[in-house]
Design a protein around this motif. Structure first.
Motif, PDB file in Angstrom:
ATOM      1  N   ARG A  53       0.829  -1.200   0.000  1.00 35.70           N
ATOM      2  CA  ARG A  53       0.000   0.000   0.000  1.00 35.70           C
ATOM      3  C   ARG A  53       0.869   1.257   0.000  1.00 35.70           C
ATOM      4  N   TYR A  57       0.962   4.191  -2.723  1.00 33.55           N
ATOM      5  CA  TYR A  57       0.776   5.613  -2.393  1.00 33.55           C
ATOM      6  C   TYR A  57       1.958   6.443  -2.862  1.00 33.55           C
ATOM      7  N   GLN A  58       3.148   5.904  -2.722  1.00 35.45           N
ATOM      8  CA  GLN A  58       4.327   6.634  -3.175  1.00 35.45           C
ATOM      9  C   GLN A  58       4.283   6.843  -4.684  1.00 35.45           C
ATOM     10  N   ASN A  61       1.813   9.534  -5.392  1.00 40.74           N
ATOM     11  CA  ASN A  61       2.382  10.843  -5.051  1.00 40.74           C
ATOM     12  C   ASN A  61       3.384  11.306  -6.102  1.00 40.74           C
TER      13      ASN A  61
END
Length: 135
Positions: A53, A57-58, A61
């Protein structure tokens, strides 16, 4: 001699009882170790899932940052272009002045009358600056 044998027999029975008790404790602890190993496996799986996860998310981003950078690149020349547009027609009120009027509550029709903007331009300025405070 008989007393020694009785004492030795009682000691053997005592040792046997202690051995049985210790064996029971060992089985109980082995059961606890198995339970802990299962819990550890579950926790390790959760850690892997959370790691995936976080990695996702990285990546999101990073993509957002790239898109923001691209948007910044596209928006950077707009103030200069707006200034050039304002300088082309000095007889009419500028777009920034129209934006200020919208901030003071002017409608799109007010902008067409007072700033000399087309209806489409006035609606665009009104939508862009509606709810913003005048600068």
């Amino acid at each position: 001699m008989l007393i020694a044998l009785v004492v030795l027999g009682v000691a053997c029975v005592g040792l046997a009882a202690v051995c049985v008790w210790l064996a029971g404790r060992q089985r109980a602890q082995e059961g606890q170790v198995v339970q802990l190993a299962k819990q550890l496996a579950v926790l390790e799986q959760r850690v892997k899932e959370q790691g995936k996860r976080i990695e996702s998310y990285q990546q999101i981003n990073i993509r957002m940052g790239e898109e923001l950078r691209e948007l910044s690149r596209q928006v950077a020349p707009l103030p200069e272009r707006l200034t050039r547009m304002e300088q082309r027609d000095p007889t009419s009120l500028s777009f920034s002045q129209a934006a200020r009027l919208v901030g003071m509550g002017a409608s799109a029709s007010d902008l067409t009358q007072s700033c000399g903007l087309s209806q489409a331009e006035a609606e665009l300025v009104a939508r862009l600056h509606q709810g913003k405070l005048p600068e």
